[in-house]
Design a protein around this motif. Structure first.
Motif, PDB file in Angstrom:
ATOM      1  N   GLU A  73      31.497  34.022  51.803  1.00  0.00           N
ATOM      2  CA  GLU A  73      32.136  34.213  50.511  1.00  0.00           C
ATOM      3  C   GLU A  73      33.543  33.640  50.605  1.00  0.00           C
ATOM      4  O   GLU A  73      34.205  33.781  51.626  1.00  0.00           O
ATOM      5  N   PHE A  75      37.247  33.543  48.494  1.00  0.00           N
ATOM      6  CA  PHE A  75      38.020  34.195  47.445  1.00  0.00           C
ATOM      7  C   PHE A  75      39.351  33.469  47.264  1.00  0.00           C
ATOM      8  O   PHE A  75      39.954  33.023  48.239  1.00  0.00           O
ATOM      9  N   ARG A  81      36.062  35.783  43.521  1.00  0.00           N
ATOM     10  CA  ARG A  81      35.122  35.047  44.369  1.00  0.00           C
ATOM     11  C   ARG A  81      34.805  33.709  43.719  1.00  0.00           C
ATOM     12  O   ARG A  81      34.372  33.654  42.579  1.00  0.00           O
ATOM     13  N   LYS A  84      29.758  31.823  46.979  1.00  0.00           N
ATOM     14  CA  LYS A  84      28.954  32.732  47.791  1.00  0.00           C
ATOM     15  C   LYS A  84      27.649  32.034  48.126  1.00  0.00           C
ATOM     16  O   LYS A  84      26.991  31.457  47.258  1.00  0.00           O
ATOM     17  N   TYR A 104      42.898  30.082  50.049  1.00  0.00           N
ATOM     18  CA  TYR A 104      41.642  30.815  49.857  1.00  0.00           C
ATOM     19  C   TYR A 104      41.340  31.626  51.114  1.00  0.00           C
ATOM     20  O   TYR A 104      41.783  31.280  52.206  1.00  0.00           O
TER      21      TYR A 104
END
Length: 122
Positions: A73, A75, A81, A84, A104
């Motif tokens: 994942e 973010f 998010r 994924k 990130y």
């Protein structure tokens, strides 16, 4: 020769900077030497690697060991998010060319553990 060495470890968000100062008192006028270094891997675990970092187009992920049900994942700094997927191989790649420039967090997890690293999109 009297010599004092001071090491200060400053922890910033997602990285470390080390300041090393040496003071030489052997003469009438003390000499001070400062060294500043950046070591982003100082506290980073080696369970997975990301490269290149920073990157404009691709984020390559290499796992140290394979595990079933491994998820990646990603973010943004606001916690949203942006990606994924499941990882089925030791090496995988993500197209980041359309992502906004910024920092990130890359999270690799399975049913037993979770590890997070910082990624910079240029």
């Amino acid at each position: 020769m009297k010599r004092a060495v001071l090491t200060i470890l400053l922890i910033f968000a997602f990285g470390t900077t080390q300041l090393r100062a040496a003071v030489d008192f052997s003469s009438d006028s003390p000499a001070i030497q400062l060294e500043l270094s950046n070591d982003n891997d100082y506290f980073q675990d080696k369970n997975f690697t990301i490269s290149p970092n920073p990157s404009k187009d691709r984020l390559n992920i290499r796992l140290l060991k394979s595990s079933e049900n491994t998820t990646i994942e990603v973010f943004d700094v606001l916690g949203k998010r942006v990606h994924k997927s499941n990882i089925t191989q030791l090496e995988s790649s993500i197209d980041v060319s359309r992502w906004k420039t910024g920092v990130y967090l890359v999270k690799i997890s399975n049913e037993k553990e979770s590890h997070t690293k910082r990624f910079i999109k240029q």
